[in-house]
Design an enzyme around this catalytic site. Structure first.
Site, mmCIF file in Angstrom:
data_model
loop_
_atom_site.group_PDB
_atom_site.id
_atom_site.type_symbol
_atom_site.label_atom_id
_atom_site.label_comp_id
_atom_site.label_asym_id
_atom_site.label_seq_id
_atom_site.Cartn_x
_atom_site.Cartn_y
_atom_site.Cartn_z
ATOM 1 N N THR A 13 1.092 -1.351 -0.051
ATOM 2 C CA THR A 13 0.046 0.042 -0.078
ATOM 3 C C THR A 13 0.819 1.354 -0.009
ATOM 4 O O THR A 13 1.739 1.278 0.650
ATOM 5 C CB THR A 13 -1.065 -0.008 1.319
ATOM 6 N N HIS A 72 -6.455 -11.036 -2.008
ATOM 7 C CA HIS A 72 -5.960 -11.016 -0.600
ATOM 8 C C HIS A 72 -6.843 -11.623 0.438
ATOM 9 O O HIS A 72 -7.971 -10.999 0.906
ATOM 10 C CB HIS A 72 -5.864 -9.302 -0.320
ATOM 11 N N ASN A 99 -3.657 -11.428 6.275
ATOM 12 C CA ASN A 99 -3.341 -10.267 7.040
ATOM 13 C C ASN A 99 -4.419 -9.765 7.729
ATOM 14 O O ASN A 99 -4.487 -8.489 7.792
ATOM 15 C CB ASN A 99 -2.543 -9.253 6.159
ATOM 16 N N TYR A 131 -7.772 -9.242 6.606
ATOM 17 C CA TYR A 131 -8.650 -9.047 5.675
ATOM 18 C C TYR A 131 -10.040 -9.737 5.648
ATOM 19 O O TYR A 131 -10.101 -10.842 6.352
ATOM 20 C CB TYR A 131 -8.312 -8.478 4.412
ATOM 21 N N ASN A 152 -3.267 -7.479 12.298
ATOM 22 C CA ASN A 152 -4.648 -6.856 12.474
ATOM 23 C C ASN A 152 -5.748 -7.954 13.073
ATOM 24 O O ASN A 152 -6.707 -7.933 12.802
ATOM 25 C CB ASN A 152 -5.191 -6.732 10.835
#
Length: 372
Positions: free
Chosen positions: A29, A184, A187, A189, A245
């Site tokens: 990102t 994705h 992580n 998400y 996360n």
């Protein structure tokens, strides 16, 4: 000509795509999309084209729908303007003889109401990611980090709609000129929020048993294959052992070996394994990597704090086919050549990683310029 002694610089066939080396630029990102509209732009096109000597580039996460957005100034891939912006990027990479996949992204609960028009984020379950911050822009445009908002649980009709959004996003990626797509599912998400046991307390067919927790991944992967039209051009990013996360699984080895087997049956082209890359992170045992190799018949990419020597060892030992180098690619547009000859690497400037303009994005020198 490839160096016959160097495992990192052997060519590789990824489906019908011919890669000149085993060095991957993984998703990172950078928050440089044009406003309003979160549209990819000429600056981003130059950034990716500078790095086209990678065997494969995977784009920064690009969100598939408005509720999939979790960070300020990140690009989307659901409006005509965004698709046109990405076409500018892919054309620049292809003109520089590179190859690029789009990473398709839905952040789920890792968002904030200020990024979602006042709406709550959505997730597998109404479980907040405690202590997890997301990147937002204040009313005056000042960037900053705030605690992710409490999510609400998706109902089954909404889950079906998100699967359709992934399918359409993959079609948009093809229209934008990408060579393939990566989901994705790592992580912390949205897909990860269904997979990992501590983030999913559902009692319907999307929660509880391992088979149920993998159902969303299964449905999205199949939708991407349908949208792209070629399973070999679909990759999946997974993070078996990271707790980034706020996502963790009670039995990650069992869970992710089952996920790998499932994705192999679907026929996706690759798994992109994100290893934890902080200093005291748990190491992913080689035995686990070897079991993943047995479970999944396609290409395996690993990323996470790799040096050139660790990468060469991974490819030579056979449990990895390709290796992703994240932060080194930020500051070294010609990273493959630096790795090949053992040249020193530029250090990245942390202050310019997220947001801003050209500084810290396209102004890092290549070897010739640095030597001059």
């Amino acid at each position: 000509m490839p160096d016959i002694k160097d495992p990192l610089f052997q060519p590789y066939s990824l489906g019908s795509l011919q890669l000149p080396n085993r060095v991957v630029m993984p998703p990172m990102t950078r928050s440089r999309a044009s406003q309003p509209g979160d549209v990819p732009n000429a600056l981003m096109a130059e950034y990716y084209a500078q790095r086209a000597s990678a065997g494969l580039i995977v784009s920064e996460g690009t969100w598939i729908s408005p509720l999939g957005k979790g960070y300020a100034w990140t690009p989307g891939i659901h409006t005509p303007a965004q698709v046109a912006g990405w076409r500018q990027v892919t054309e620049a990479v292809h003109a520089a003889c590179g190859r690029i996949y789009a990473q398709l992204w839905h952040v789920g609960r890792l968002s904030h109401t200020s990024l979602l028009g006042g709406q709550a984020p959505v997730s597998s379950s109404a479980i907040q990611a405690e202590g997890v911050n997301v990147f937002v822009a204040e009313n005056d445009g000042t960037p900053g980090f705030v605690q992710a908002s409490r999510p609400r649980a998706l109902d089954k009709a909404e889950i079906r709609a998100i699967v359709d959004e992934y399918r359409q996003a993959s079609r948009n990626a093809v229209a934008a000129g990408f060579d393939g797509v990566e989901l994705h599912a790592a992580n912390g998400y949205l897909a990860n929020q269904f997979i990992d046991s501590n983030a999913n307390d559902r009692t319907d067919e999307y929660g509880g048993s391992l088979e149920n927790r993998l159902r969303f991944l299964d449905e999205v992967a199949r939708a991407l294959v349908e949208g792209v039209g070629d399973a070999s051009r679909v990759g999946i990013r997974l993070a078996p052992l990271t707790t980034l996360n706020g996502c963790a699984d009670a039995d990650p080895e069992t869970t992710y070996l089952a996920a790998a087997k499932l994705l192999g049956e679907i026929g996706v082209g690759y798994l992109h394994i994100a290893e934890a890359d902080w200093d005291d992170a748990p190491l992913m045992p080689v035995a686990f990597k070897e079991r993943l190799r047995t479970a999944f018949p396609g290409t395996l990419i690993y990323a996470g704090h790799y040096t050139a020597e660790r990468a060469r060892e991974a490819v030579a030992r056979g449990w990895a086919d390709l290796i992703g180098f994240g932060r080194p690619f930020v500051a070294n547009p010609d990273l493959p050549e630096r790795l090949r000859i053992g040249a020193p690497l530029n250090e990245h400037d942390r202050a310019t990683l997220f947001g801003g303009e050209a500084r810290g994005l396209i102004d890092y020198p290549a070897l010739e310029a640095a030597e001059a």
